[in-house]
Scaffold this active site. Structure first.
Site, PDB file in Angstrom:
ATOM      1  N   ASP A  71       0.282  -3.543   9.307  1.00 29.64           N
ATOM      2  CA  ASP A  71      -0.924  -3.205   9.570  1.00 29.64           C
ATOM      3  C   ASP A  71      -2.002  -4.487   9.876  1.00 29.64           C
ATOM      4  O   ASP A  71      -3.124  -4.263  10.425  1.00 29.64           O
ATOM      5  CB  ASP A  71      -1.460  -2.644   8.022  1.00 29.64           C
ATOM      6  N   GLY A 119     -15.231  11.103   6.744  1.00 25.24           N
ATOM      7  CA  GLY A 119     -14.025  10.477   7.839  1.00 25.24           C
ATOM      8  C   GLY A 119     -13.037  11.601   7.679  1.00 25.24           C
ATOM      9  O   GLY A 119     -12.426  11.850   6.689  1.00 25.24           O
ATOM     10  N   THR A 139       0.894  -1.135   0.138  1.00 30.23           N
ATOM     11  CA  THR A 139      -0.017  -0.029  -0.050  1.00 30.23           C
ATOM     12  C   THR A 139       0.715   1.293  -0.139  1.00 30.23           C
ATOM     13  O   THR A 139       0.592   2.326  -0.727  1.00 30.23           O
ATOM     14  CB  THR A 139      -0.708  -0.216   1.403  1.00 30.23           C
ATOM     15  N   HIS A 142      20.677  28.735  12.708  1.00 28.96           N
ATOM     16  CA  HIS A 142      19.702  29.953  12.162  1.00 28.96           C
ATOM     17  C   HIS A 142      19.692  30.214  10.795  1.00 28.96           C
ATOM     18  O   HIS A 142      21.117  30.427  10.242  1.00 28.96           O
ATOM     19  CB  HIS A 142      20.001  31.043  13.009  1.00 28.96           C
TER      20      HIS A 142
HETATM   21  P1  FAD Z   1       1.125  -3.224   3.139  1.00 24.59           P
HETATM   22  O1  FAD Z   1       1.881  -2.115   2.815  1.00 24.59           O
HETATM   23  O2  FAD Z   1      -0.622  -3.033   2.962  1.00 24.59           O
HETATM   24  O3  FAD Z   1       1.418  -4.534   2.151  1.00 24.59           O
HETATM   25  C1  FAD Z   1       0.818  -5.798   2.393  1.00 24.59           C
HETATM   26  C2  FAD Z   1       0.956  -6.566   1.136  1.00 24.59           C
HETATM   27  O4  FAD Z   1       0.478  -7.756   1.312  1.00 24.59           O
HETATM   28  C3  FAD Z   1       0.187  -5.832  -0.223  1.00 24.59           C
HETATM   29  O5  FAD Z   1       1.100  -5.571  -1.100  1.00 24.59           O
HETATM   30  C4  FAD Z   1      -0.740  -7.094  -0.547  1.00 24.59           C
HETATM   31  O6  FAD Z   1      -0.975  -7.338  -1.790  1.00 24.59           O
HETATM   32  C5  FAD Z   1      -0.066  -8.251  -0.007  1.00 24.59           C
HETATM   33  N1  FAD Z   1      -0.969  -9.443   0.290  1.00 24.59           N
HETATM   34  C6  FAD Z   1      -1.970  -9.426   1.343  1.00 24.59           C
HETATM   35  N2  FAD Z   1      -2.574 -10.771   1.405  1.00 24.59           N
HETATM   36  C7  FAD Z   1      -1.660 -11.195   0.935  1.00 24.59           C
HETATM   37  C8  FAD Z   1      -1.699 -12.860   0.458  1.00 24.59           C
HETATM   38  N3  FAD Z   1      -2.538 -13.872   1.121  1.00 24.59           N
HETATM   39  N4  FAD Z   1      -0.770 -13.290  -0.382  1.00 24.59           N
HETATM   40  C9  FAD Z   1       0.346 -12.590  -0.955  1.00 24.59           C
HETATM   41  N5  FAD Z   1       0.415 -11.208  -0.469  1.00 24.59           N
HETATM   42  C10 FAD Z   1      -0.808 -10.527   0.056  1.00 24.59           C
HETATM   43  N6  FAD Z   1       1.680   5.575   6.527  1.00 24.59           N
HETATM   44  C11 FAD Z   1       2.785   6.082   6.917  1.00 24.59           C
HETATM   45  O7  FAD Z   1       3.461   5.822   7.840  1.00 24.59           O
HETATM   46  N7  FAD Z   1       3.048   7.295   6.267  1.00 24.59           N
HETATM   47  C12 FAD Z   1       2.037   7.811   5.581  1.00 24.59           C
HETATM   48  O8  FAD Z   1       2.201   9.252   4.688  1.00 24.59           O
HETATM   49  C13 FAD Z   1       0.968   7.231   5.070  1.00 24.59           C
HETATM   50  N8  FAD Z   1       0.007   7.727   4.218  1.00 24.59           N
HETATM   51  C14 FAD Z   1      -0.904   6.692   3.795  1.00 24.59           C
HETATM   52  C15 FAD Z   1      -1.788   7.075   2.816  1.00 24.59           C
HETATM   53  C16 FAD Z   1      -2.835   6.281   2.458  1.00 24.59           C
HETATM   54  C17 FAD Z   1      -3.937   7.049   1.382  1.00 24.59           C
HETATM   55  C18 FAD Z   1      -3.152   5.106   2.851  1.00 24.59           C
HETATM   56  C19 FAD Z   1      -4.155   3.962   2.392  1.00 24.59           C
HETATM   57  C20 FAD Z   1      -2.291   4.408   3.922  1.00 24.59           C
HETATM   58  C21 FAD Z   1      -1.152   5.452   4.305  1.00 24.59           C
HETATM   59  N9  FAD Z   1      -0.074   4.998   5.168  1.00 24.59           N
HETATM   60  C22 FAD Z   1       0.885   5.783   5.544  1.00 24.59           C
HETATM   61  C23 FAD Z   1      -0.547   3.771   6.050  1.00 24.59           C
HETATM   62  C24 FAD Z   1       0.775   2.780   5.159  1.00 24.59           C
HETATM   63  O9  FAD Z   1       0.603   2.682   3.811  1.00 24.59           O
HETATM   64  C25 FAD Z   1       0.568   1.207   5.982  1.00 24.59           C
HETATM   65  O10 FAD Z   1       0.704   1.435   7.432  1.00 24.59           O
HETATM   66  C26 FAD Z   1       1.748   0.166   5.296  1.00 24.59           C
HETATM   67  O11 FAD Z   1       1.727   0.373   4.109  1.00 24.59           O
HETATM   68  C27 FAD Z   1       1.585  -0.993   6.199  1.00 24.59           C
HETATM   69  O12 FAD Z   1       2.677  -1.737   5.755  1.00 24.59           O
HETATM   70  P2  FAD Z   1       2.331  -3.105   5.701  1.00 24.59           P
HETATM   71  O13 FAD Z   1       3.616  -3.778   5.094  1.00 24.59           O
HETATM   72  O14 FAD Z   1       1.975  -3.687   6.939  1.00 24.59           O
HETATM   73  O15 FAD Z   1       1.152  -3.616   4.542  1.00 24.59           O
END
Ligand code: FAD
Length: 463
Positions: free
Chosen positions: A308, A177, A37, A440
């Site tokens: 997440d 939201g 994401t 500064h």
């Molecule tokens: P993700 O980045 O969601 O990655 C999980 C991956 O797992 C995905 O690519 C998915 O395709 C894959 N997946 C899922 N299930 C399976 C499966 N069964 N098999 C194989 N692959 C799978 N956070 C910040 O810190 N700063 C920001 O500025 C910020 N801005 C954001 C803006 C938006 C619009 C959004 C929606 C989120 C934002 N976030 C931000 C939050 C941030 O994107 C997430 O907290 C972060 O990406 C979480 O990382 P992750 O690795 O846990 O999951």
């Protein structure tokens, strides 16, 4: 050791690289896009849109006062969309290259547990593959929540994903939201002239942050023409003559209906834990989120979960920090990360950033607090930049002078906050902040002066 990681976002890919560096044989399974994401539909693309639209807005409204004059200043939405995509692609390519050079095997497909030591992967290109492992890390991220109200399934309602890639700038938009994501999109679209209305159920926007700093954002958005309904619930969404109507129930019990060309649902995100064979295998899940212990191990030993999908602070830097910690841990290195100093940032104008305890949290914990504030309008660099909204607020313990929390609204707040994180992490006192010399003219001098304001008077605040 054979390590399987599910999910190639900032949690999964960072864990993969660290574990590979430490000698593990790493398999990374990703069903959609490397970078998750964050790089594809979250942090990075939103910040590209915020950056360009903020510059546009500043030049349009304050260009003259900066000594600049433009003829036919315009936003080229198609080019901006292209830039947004290119920035994401560039960063994703960088990560792919890191995975390659660290000899991590990337498997494109959707993973599901079929036992405590085996995954079944539905390959993107068709067919299935089984993968056995010694240890696994689940880093599957989250997806937008759809609140249970009438009309939520209407065609064309947007989540944070669709709103990033609109073909045209909409004339009007209702954002349901007013959290971080809702507020960032409110700022992006207000910057390019969309008539934005935000509906927030809680009494303020970005309610998990200090109210003095979120007030600065609310004022700025309102000044831009954004209408914000607080303590207001959405009861129903309808589609009327090509427009959406959102029926709202306001704090004073009155009801109303607001209309817009587009509706964005920004009501939070739920962990991705469905259809992965988790519960069948004995992994405990609570309200959709994988339950882990302090070392991020699930209820099944040798299977860890980060980012997440475990709920909590759903932030990219938190996912990465957890990924690093678990990768080290399973390779025999115990290095605790301080999860008390998580910075929270909003990249709007003004930016908001916060770390450590809120004033009310510190009081609840029994501290006798002293608070120092320094307004950005009294900071030289903020005046130079023509960006004087906001303040730095420092919450300290009266007895020990230890800094407990730092809350900033204003230019570069999201950059300044890392200094504050280090200060809190090192249990620094106000005196230590004061006896450090700040360059500064910089916005960081506002942090210095706010430290001074805690127990005395900041030099640049009139008596
Ligand atoms: P993700 O980045 O969601 O990655 C999980 C991956 O797992 C995905 O690519 C998915 O395709 C894959 N997946 C899922 N299930 C399976 C499966 N069964 N098999 C194989 N692959 C799978 N956070 C910040 O810190 N700063 C920001 O500025 C910020 N801005 C954001 C803006 C938006 C619009 C959004 C929606 C989120 C934002 N976030 C931000 C939050 C941030 O994107 C997430 O907290 C972060 O990406 C979480 O990382 P992750 O690795 O846990 O999951």
């Amino acid at each position: 050791m054979k390590l399987a990681i599910i999910g190639g976002g900032p949690g999964g890919y960072v864990a993969a690289i660290k574990a590979a560096e430490l000698g593990a044989q790493v398999y990374l399974v990703e069903e959609e896009f490397i970078g998750g994401t964050c790089l594809n539909t979250g942090c990075i693309p939103t910040k590209v849109l915020l950056n360009s639209t903020k510059i546009f807005n500043q030049l349009q409204n304050e260009g003259t006062s900066l000594g600049l004059e433009f003829k036919d200043l315009a936003i080229d939405w198609d080019s901006l969309q292209l830039r947004k995509n290119l920035v994401s692609e560039q960063l994703v390519e960088g990560v792919k290259n890191l995975l390659l050079t660290n000899k991590i095997e990337v498997i494109e497909g959707r993973a599901k547990f079929i036992s405590k030591s085996q995954l079944e992967i539905n390959l993107k290109n068709g067919g299935t593959q089984n993968l056995s492992f010694d240890k696994a890390i689940i880093a599957t991220g989250s997806t937008p929540i759809k609140i249970p109200i009438e009309g939520i399934e209407l065609e064309g309602l947007m989540t944070s994903r669709e709103v990033l890639s609109l073909e045209e700038i909409p004339e009007s938009m209702i954002i349901i939201g007013g959290g971080v994501i809702g507020s960032e999109f409110a700022n992006i679209y207000a910057n390019v002239g969309t008539k934005v209305t935000v509906v927030e159920m809680l009494p303020r926007i970005v309610a998990n942050m200090d109210s003095e700093i979120t007030d600065c954002l609310e004022t700025a958005l309102t000044d831009q023409g954004v209408v914000i309904y607080k303590s207001t619930k959405v009861e129903k969404i309808v589609n009327k003559d090509g427009q959406y109507g959102v029926k709202i129930h306001k704090e004073d019990s009155s009801k109303g209906e607001i209309f817009a060309e587009k509706v964005l649902l920004a009501t939070g995100r739920k962990p991705n834990t469905n259809d992965m064979g988790l519960e069948e295998m004995g992994v405990v899940i609570n309200r959709g989120a994988i339950v882990v212990d302090k070392l991020f191990e699930t209820s099944v030993s040798n299977i860890y979960a980060i980012g997440d999908c475990i709920g909590g602070s759903q932030l990219a830097h938190v996912a990465s920090a957890q990924g690093l910690m678990v990768a080290e841990l399973i390779n025999g290195i115990a290095r605790a990360i301080d999860f008390k100093t998580i910075p929270y940032c909003v990249y709007t104008k003004p930016e908001l950033a916060s770390v450590g305890l809120l004033e009310e949290e510190a009081i609840e914990k029994g501290y006798k607090v002293k608070v120092g504030r320094f307004p950005m309008y009294a900071n030289g660099k903020a005046v130079i930049l023509g960006d004087v909204a906001g303040l730095v607020k420092i919450v300290a313990d009266q007895a020990t002078k230890q800094i407990l929390g730092v809350h900033i609204a204003g230019e570069s707040a999201t950059e300044l906050i890392s200094t504050a994180s280090v200060a809190i992490r090192l249990e620094s006192t106000v005196d230590e902040m004061l006896t450090t010399i700040y360059a500064h003219p910089t916005i960081s001098e506002a942090v210095h002066e706010a430290s001074e304001a805690v127990f005395g008077h900041a030099i640049h605040i009139p008596k």
